[in-house]
Design a protein around this motif. Structure first.
Motif, PDB file in Angstrom:
ATOM      1  N   THR A   1       0.861  -1.174   0.000  1.00 18.81           N
ATOM      2  CA  THR A   1       0.000   0.000   0.000  1.00 18.81           C
ATOM      3  C   THR A   1       0.902   1.230   0.000  1.00 18.81           C
ATOM      4  OG1 THR A   1      -1.654  -1.221   1.271  1.00 18.81           O
ATOM      5  CG2 THR A   1      -1.867   1.175   1.212  1.00 18.81           C
ATOM      6  N   ASP A   2       0.687   2.124  -0.948  1.00 21.02           N
ATOM      7  CA  ASP A   2       1.577   3.270  -1.121  1.00 21.02           C
ATOM      8  C   ASP A   2       1.101   4.437  -0.278  1.00 21.02           C
ATOM      9  OD1 ASP A   2       3.848   4.401  -2.124  1.00 21.02           O
ATOM     10  OD2 ASP A   2       3.022   4.847  -4.098  1.00 21.02           O
ATOM     11  N   VAL A   3       1.733   4.623   0.864  1.00 26.34           N
ATOM     12  CA  VAL A   3       1.387   5.706   1.774  1.00 26.34           C
ATOM     13  C   VAL A   3       2.578   6.656   1.898  1.00 26.34           C
ATOM     14  CG1 VAL A   3      -0.244   4.269   3.076  1.00 26.34           C
ATOM     15  CG2 VAL A   3       2.139   4.422   3.826  1.00 26.34           C
ATOM     16  N   PRO A   4       2.321   7.916   2.282  1.00 26.15           N
ATOM     17  CA  PRO A   4       3.423   8.858   2.448  1.00 26.15           C
ATOM     18  C   PRO A   4       4.202   8.602   3.735  1.00 26.15           C
ATOM     19  CG  PRO A   4       1.333   9.932   2.933  1.00 26.15           C
ATOM     20  CD  PRO A   4       1.011   8.541   2.455  1.00 26.15           C
ATOM     21  N   ALA A   5       5.341   9.279   3.848  1.00 26.54           N
ATOM     22  CA  ALA A   5       6.183   9.205   5.044  1.00 26.54           C
ATOM     23  C   ALA A   5       6.084  10.504   5.824  1.00 26.54           C
ATOM     24  CB  ALA A   5       7.632   8.958   4.649  1.00 26.54           C
ATOM     25  N   ASP A   6       6.317  10.403   7.116  1.00 21.99           N
ATOM     26  CA  ASP A   6       6.427  11.584   7.962  1.00 21.99           C
ATOM     27  C   ASP A   6       7.908  11.949   8.038  1.00 21.99           C
ATOM     28  OD1 ASP A   6       6.555  13.521   9.897  1.00 21.99           O
ATOM     29  OD2 ASP A   6       5.581  12.327  11.467  1.00 21.99           O
ATOM     30  N   CYS A   7       8.315  12.903   7.230  1.00 23.44           N
ATOM     31  CA  CYS A   7       9.712  13.345   7.193  1.00 23.44           C
ATOM     32  C   CYS A   7       9.908  14.611   8.021  1.00 23.44           C
ATOM     33  CB  CYS A   7      10.150  13.568   5.743  1.00 23.44           C
ATOM     34  SG  CYS A   7      10.180  12.066   4.754  1.00 23.44           S
ATOM     35  N   GLY A   8       9.059  14.802   9.020  1.00 15.85           N
ATOM     36  CA  GLY A   8       9.088  16.020   9.827  1.00 15.85           C
ATOM     37  C   GLY A   8      10.161  16.074  10.893  1.00 15.85           C
ATOM     38  N   ASP A   9      10.838  14.955  11.188  1.00 10.52           N
ATOM     39  CA  ASP A   9      11.901  14.963  12.196  1.00 10.52           C
ATOM     40  C   ASP A   9      13.186  15.451  11.536  1.00 10.52           C
ATOM     41  OD1 ASP A   9      13.707  14.532  14.247  1.00 10.52           O
ATOM     42  OD2 ASP A   9      12.966  12.521  14.737  1.00 10.52           O
ATOM     43  N   VAL A  10      13.224  16.768  11.290  1.00 13.18           N
ATOM     44  CA  VAL A  10      14.324  17.382  10.536  1.00 13.18           C
ATOM     45  C   VAL A  10      15.668  17.157  11.232  1.00 13.18           C
ATOM     46  CG1 VAL A  10      15.204  19.576   9.638  1.00 13.18           C
ATOM     47  CG2 VAL A  10      12.760  19.070   9.529  1.00 13.18           C
ATOM     48  N   GLU A  11      15.675  17.234  12.544  1.00 18.98           N
ATOM     49  CA  GLU A  11      16.927  17.049  13.280  1.00 18.98           C
ATOM     50  C   GLU A  11      17.509  15.654  13.037  1.00 18.98           C
ATOM     51  OE1 GLU A  11      18.010  16.685  17.934  1.00 18.98           O
ATOM     52  OE2 GLU A  11      17.056  18.593  17.345  1.00 18.98           O
ATOM     53  N   ARG A  12      16.661  14.644  13.089  1.00 27.31           N
ATOM     54  CA  ARG A  12      17.141  13.266  12.864  1.00 27.31           C
ATOM     55  C   ARG A  12      17.554  13.054  11.407  1.00 27.31           C
ATOM     56  NH1 ARG A  12      13.815   7.918  14.481  1.00 27.31           N
ATOM     57  NH2 ARG A  12      15.197   6.405  13.517  1.00 27.31           N
ATOM     58  N   ILE A  13      16.806  13.632  10.486  1.00 25.95           N
ATOM     59  CA  ILE A  13      17.161  13.511   9.069  1.00 25.95           C
ATOM     60  C   ILE A  13      18.509  14.181   8.811  1.00 25.95           C
ATOM     61  CG2 ILE A  13      16.530  14.313   6.750  1.00 25.95           C
ATOM     62  CD1 ILE A  13      13.602  13.621   7.535  1.00 25.95           C
ATOM     63  N   GLU A  14      18.701  15.367   9.363  1.00 28.43           N
ATOM     64  CA  GLU A  14      19.973  16.068   9.175  1.00 28.43           C
ATOM     65  C   GLU A  14      21.131  15.313   9.824  1.00 28.43           C
ATOM     66  OE1 GLU A  14      19.302  20.077  10.495  1.00 28.43           O
ATOM     67  OE2 GLU A  14      18.205  20.592   8.670  1.00 28.43           O
ATOM     68  N   ALA A  15      20.907  14.733  11.001  1.00 29.96           N
ATOM     69  CA  ALA A  15      21.962  13.962  11.662  1.00 29.96           C
ATOM     70  C   ALA A  15      22.305  12.703  10.860  1.00 29.96           C
ATOM     71  CB  ALA A  15      21.522  13.585  13.082  1.00 29.96           C
ATOM     72  N   THR A  16      21.296  12.068  10.288  1.00 30.54           N
ATOM     73  CA  THR A  16      21.538  10.880   9.452  1.00 30.54           C
ATOM     74  C   THR A  16      22.324  11.277   8.207  1.00 30.54           C
ATOM     75  OG1 THR A  16      19.522   9.839  10.276  1.00 30.54           O
ATOM     76  CG2 THR A  16      20.440   8.957   8.227  1.00 30.54           C
ATOM     77  N   ARG A  17      21.909  12.363   7.554  1.00 34.34           N
ATOM     78  CA  ARG A  17      22.619  12.853   6.359  1.00 34.34           C
ATOM     79  C   ARG A  17      24.070  13.175   6.700  1.00 34.34           C
ATOM     80  NH1 ARG A  17      20.613  17.886   5.451  1.00 34.34           N
ATOM     81  NH2 ARG A  17      18.657  16.968   4.773  1.00 34.34           N
ATOM     82  N   ALA A  18      24.291  13.852   7.825  1.00 33.29           N
ATOM     83  CA  ALA A  18      25.659  14.223   8.220  1.00 33.29           C
ATOM     84  C   ALA A  18      26.512  12.980   8.463  1.00 33.29           C
ATOM     85  CB  ALA A  18      25.621  15.104   9.469  1.00 33.29           C
TER      86      ALA A  18
END
Length: 192
Positions: free
Chosen positions: A27-44
């Motif tokens: 089932t194609d549902v969207p993601a909650d990408c609102g945890d910007v701090e965690r996303i930025e830490a993962t990217r870093a």
């Protein structure tokens, strides 16, 4: 492995799925990408991989775009989709049968009505992961099942892959060894 360059597969489970408490494999549902701090830490922590391969699921494409906003178009591979849970798709978790008592090998082979088993998923995902392992650091943004299938590939058994927890936005890393074997570098890592 091409040209003698070692491959590190960096498997990233998508950000939390907005599934309203229901099972969503295909089932194609969207993601909650609102945890910007965690996303930025993962990217870093990850930097920019040499190559990025993504499941076509919206939640995976959104996660890849959040992690690497300058990525023009991700390389999509349909074989990386989550397990097809057949008739169980879209059902609330509380309505699903409890498969916990099954021995690991039986659990891996259990197929929901009109769906695929985890062993089926592993058979579908393994060639895609081997294709992705083209040398250098390759990020694969996909699903918990995809990461478990990669671990099953490394450990030689679908049943073994089911032993791992894979949290949303977690990182699991494998290395392709000379001779075609795999080593597990890390599982279910989250920044912090």
């Amino acid at each position: 492995m091409k040209g003698g360059a070692a491959t590190e597969l960096i498997l990233i489970r998508h950000a939390p799925a907005l599934s309203q408490g229901k099972l969503c494999g295909r089932t194609d549902v969207p993601a909650d990408c609102g945890d910007v701090e965690r996303i930025e830490a993962t990217r870093a922590a990850l930097g920019t991989p040499d190559r990025i391969v993504v499941s076509p699921a919206l939640r995976c494409r959104q996660t890849a775009a959040a992690l690497w906003p300058d990525l023009a178009e991700p390389e999509l591979d349909a074989a990386l989709w989550e397990q097809d849970f057949g008739d169980w798709e879209g059902r609330p978790y509380a309505e699903l049968p409890d498969l916990g008592p099954l021995p690991p090998a039986e659990l891996a082979d259990h197929r929901p009505p009109r769906g695929e088993s985890f062993a089926d998923l592993c058979a579908r995902v393994a060639p895609a992961l081997c294709r992705a392992a083209s040398g250098g650091r390759v990020a694969v943004v996909a699903h918990a099942g995809t990461a478990r299938a990669a671990l099953a590939l490394a450990l030689g058994s679908p049943a073994h892959g089911l032993a791992f927890e894979i949290a949303p936005l977690s990182v699991t890393r494998l290395r392709l060894l000379d001779g075609g074997g795999w080593s597990v570098i890390g599982v279910n890592w989250v920044p912090g």
